[in-house]
Design an enzyme around this catalytic site. Structure first.
Site, PDB file in Angstrom:
ATOM      1  N   ASP A  46      19.634 -14.485  14.725  1.00 31.51           N
ATOM      2  CA  ASP A  46      19.461 -13.187  15.158  1.00 31.51           C
ATOM      3  C   ASP A  46      18.086 -12.872  16.030  1.00 31.51           C
ATOM      4  O   ASP A  46      17.138 -13.139  15.388  1.00 31.51           O
ATOM      5  CB  ASP A  46      19.617 -12.254  14.048  1.00 31.51           C
ATOM      6  CG  ASP A  46      19.955 -10.780  14.775  1.00 31.51           C
ATOM      7  OD1 ASP A  46      19.408 -10.563  15.772  1.00 31.51           O
ATOM      8  OD2 ASP A  46      20.865 -10.203  14.319  1.00 31.51           O
ATOM      9  N   SER A  65      24.206  -3.115  13.749  1.00 30.58           N
ATOM     10  CA  SER A  65      22.979  -2.953  14.307  1.00 30.58           C
ATOM     11  C   SER A  65      22.374  -1.233  13.770  1.00 30.58           C
ATOM     12  O   SER A  65      22.449  -0.898  12.907  1.00 30.58           O
ATOM     13  CB  SER A  65      22.608  -3.248  15.745  1.00 30.58           C
ATOM     14  OG  SER A  65      21.311  -3.514  16.257  1.00 30.58           O
ATOM     15  N   HIS A  74      22.991 -11.940  17.457  1.00 31.18           N
ATOM     16  CA  HIS A  74      22.895 -10.487  16.910  1.00 31.18           C
ATOM     17  C   HIS A  74      24.331 -10.119  17.034  1.00 31.18           C
ATOM     18  O   HIS A  74      24.764  -8.737  17.049  1.00 31.18           O
ATOM     19  CB  HIS A  74      22.235  -9.723  17.676  1.00 31.18           C
ATOM     20  CG  HIS A  74      21.911  -8.343  17.409  1.00 31.18           C
ATOM     21  ND1 HIS A  74      21.059  -8.080  16.272  1.00 31.18           N
ATOM     22  CD2 HIS A  74      22.266  -7.119  17.874  1.00 31.18           C
ATOM     23  CE1 HIS A  74      21.078  -6.661  16.037  1.00 31.18           C
ATOM     24  NE2 HIS A  74      21.670  -6.172  17.118  1.00 31.18           N
TER      25      HIS A  74
END
Length: 242
Positions: free
Chosen positions: A192, A129, A219
């Site tokens: 996601d 991320s 995610h």
């Protein structure tokens, strides 16, 4: 390969209500467990005999850069399980609490990756991320053995906290990233809730990454992700064989 590893697949088109919160809430604590010289003539002869042998390649180090909001890092998501798995395979792994963990500002994270985590040309950098964006910006100006991106994006997604992090305020130097990395692998998911499919595919297309879409993984907030360790072992083995 892992049977759950898929190439590019479809993605849920529904927008998550939590998207406006950005990516800051992805600290998923793992379940608690009980414990996880001098030379001479003969030396010269040996040197001559061994001069034709190939030099043994140094095993790459691994640096894991988490997403924002992940503190303490060794009790967040899959990071420590990947660290443990790689150490069992003989890798040196750097996983540390990041400074400025919630805002993940580039001006703080990139110097830390270089000076404290010691990411260099013999390092495989794993970024999740916000850590993926940090890894990409890092690779614009520094060489890496490889780059593994998990849930990567290239815009601030309209989220103020992401905008202030600093990664998205200028064009990405895609070509520089490709030139500075021995390989680039990307993991995405078809559902996601934070990163739209078009974001992840845009990164993949511009980096010519080895792109894997793992179905139903969101995610990647679970506390296991063996695919990351497996791909690193695979890449290190192929580099050793060359």
């Amino acid at each position: 390969r892992n049977p759950h590893l898929y190439r590019v697949g479809g993605m849920d088109s529904k927008k998550s209500k939590s998207k406006k919160k950005g990516k800051s809430q992805h600290n998923n604590p793992k379940p608690k467990t009980g414990g996880a010289p001098g030379g001479g003539g003969k030396g010269l002869e040996k040197e001559k005999k061994s001069s034709g042998k190939k030099t043994k390649k140094q095993r790459p180090r691994v640096v894991i850069v988490p997403g924002n909001g992940c503190y303490p890092v060794d009790d967040s998501n899959w990071y420590s399980s990947v660290e443990k798995r790689l150490k069992e395979k003989g890798f040196e792994v750097a996983l540390q609490n990041m400074p400025d963990p919630n805002r993940a500002r580039e001006s703080i994270w990139l110097p830390f990756i270089e000076e404290k985590l010691k990411a260099d040309a013999n390092t495989i950098l794993v970024g999740h991320s916000s850590g993926a964006e940090a890894g990409m910006r890092y690779a614009e100006t520094r060489q890496l053995k490889g780059l593994v991106l998990v849930s990567a994006c290239y815009t601030d997604l309209g989220v103020e906290n992401e905008r202030q992090a600093g990664y998205y305020n200028r064009p990405w130097q895609w070509q520089k990233i490709k030139e500075n990395c021995g390989f680039i692998v990307q993991f995405a998911s078809n559902n996601d809730p934070f990163i739209p499919e078009k974001e992840m595919l845009h990164v993949a297309e511009n980096l010519d990454s080895e792109y894997h879409c793992l179905k139903g993984r969101g995610h990647f907030l679970g506390w296991q992700m063996p695919e990351v360790a497996d791909i690193i072992v695979e890449k290190a083995a192929s580099d050793k064989d060359e």
